[in-house]
Scaffold this active site. Structure first.
Site, PDB file in Angstrom:
ATOM      1  N   TYR A   1      -9.813 -14.470 -25.953  1.00 20.93           N
ATOM      2  CA  TYR A   1     -10.499 -13.612 -26.916  1.00 20.93           C
ATOM      3  C   TYR A   1     -11.449 -12.623 -26.229  1.00 20.93           C
ATOM      4  CZ  TYR A   1      -9.047 -17.215 -30.307  1.00 20.93           C
ATOM      5  OH  TYR A   1      -8.337 -18.120 -31.064  1.00 20.93           O
TER       6      TYR A   1
ATOM      7  N   HIS B   1      -4.400 -23.168 -24.641  1.00 17.61           N
ATOM      8  CA  HIS B   1      -4.201 -22.199 -25.715  1.00 17.61           C
ATOM      9  C   HIS B   1      -2.733 -22.072 -26.104  1.00 17.61           C
ATOM     10  CE1 HIS B   1      -6.176 -18.370 -27.538  1.00 17.61           C
ATOM     11  NE2 HIS B   1      -5.284 -18.876 -28.359  1.00 17.61           N
TER      12      HIS B   1
END
Length: 272
Positions: A44, A102
């Site tokens: 992110y 992730h």
């Protein structure tokens, strides 16, 4: 008891794709409303902003459940621990509450990254570990590859996508699911059913969708920059959908709408 697994922490505030002042204001609003679980990730690019925003709330560290995720580019002996240590530095933490992979390793071999994940926990960098975007087959394999409990598999989960295969794997492996794209990035609002059901409970379409996810046994991650929406997403614990309404919503999963396709994320696995 680990606070991350108390019922009040089943509603997490997601930070993607927020950064800077927008993120700071959203996190501040979420904390004031009552959120104590916050979700970020290396991918992110906002861990430092998230860490600063959480510090600015003044909330005691022991009241927070903070999740971050290791990006696949760091799934190597040379980079994994250093990347987690950088995440902790950016988040202003000594230890993250939940550390996830992730994505499954794009090579298809999930064992090395899971081994590194467990090492991170063994070294005290993470209180709990888990995965994200794992298929049911990968969940079963992961359960046999890791000694420590895997506390979640964070996946796309909403009423427009049938995820019964993953739910069955969660039951089989003891790895609970948690959701992202909980309102399918707004796609659910194209279907009047959710607002119609909500009218009977005095709730919005989004609140009905989130409540359905929770009643499926799946924790929710939601993100908004609007305080009214942040609050509405949090206020989903004061009503219960009937079995009839749960079934009506369940029928919508046959729409088969998926946000995270290979077109969007080329390293996404072949979903089962």
């Amino acid at each position: 008891m680990n606070i991350c697994f108390q019922n009040s922490y089943q509603r997490a505030f997601g930070t993607f794709p927020l950064k800077g002042d927008v993120l700071a204001q959203a996190v501040s609003a979420a904390a004031e409303i009552g959120y104590r679980a916050f979700d970020t990730a290396q991918m992110y690019g906002n861990e430092a902003d998230t860490g600063a925003a959480l510090r600015a709330t003044g909330l005691p560290r022991e009241t927070l459940c903070i999740t971050t995720k290791v990006r696949p580019e760091n799934y190597s002996d040379a980079r994994f621990m250093a990347s987690v240590e950088q995440s902790l530095k950016d988040l202003q933490l000594d230890q993250v509450d939940i550390l996830l992979l992730h994505w499954p390793d794009p090579s298809g071999d999930i064992a090395p990254s899971l081994r590194l994940l467990q090492q991170a926990q063994d070294q005290g960098l993470a209180r709990n570990i888990g995965v994200s975007n794992f298929t049911a087959k990968m969940m079963r394999a992961a359960r046999s590859l890791v000694d420590a409990p895997l506390v979640t598999n964070q996946v796309e989960f909403h009423p427009l996508l049938n995820q019964n295969t993953l739910l069955a794997a969660a039951s089989e492996t003891g790895i609970p699911l948690s959701s992202y794209c909980s309102v399918a990035r707004g796609e659910v609002f194209k279907y009047p059913l959710f607002a119609q059901i909500g009218a009977g409970y005095g709730k919005s379409a989004a609140q009905v969708v989130l409540r359905w996810i929770l009643q499926k046994g799946v924790a929710i991650n939601t993100m908004s920059t609007k305080p009214d929406n942040i609050r509405a997403n949090f206020e989903v614990m004061d009503f219960t959908l009937s079995s009839v309404d749960m079934a009506r919503i369940e029928a919508m999963t046959e729409v088969g709408f998926r946000v995270v396709t290979k077109a969007l994320v080329p390293i996404a696995p072949e979903w089962d």
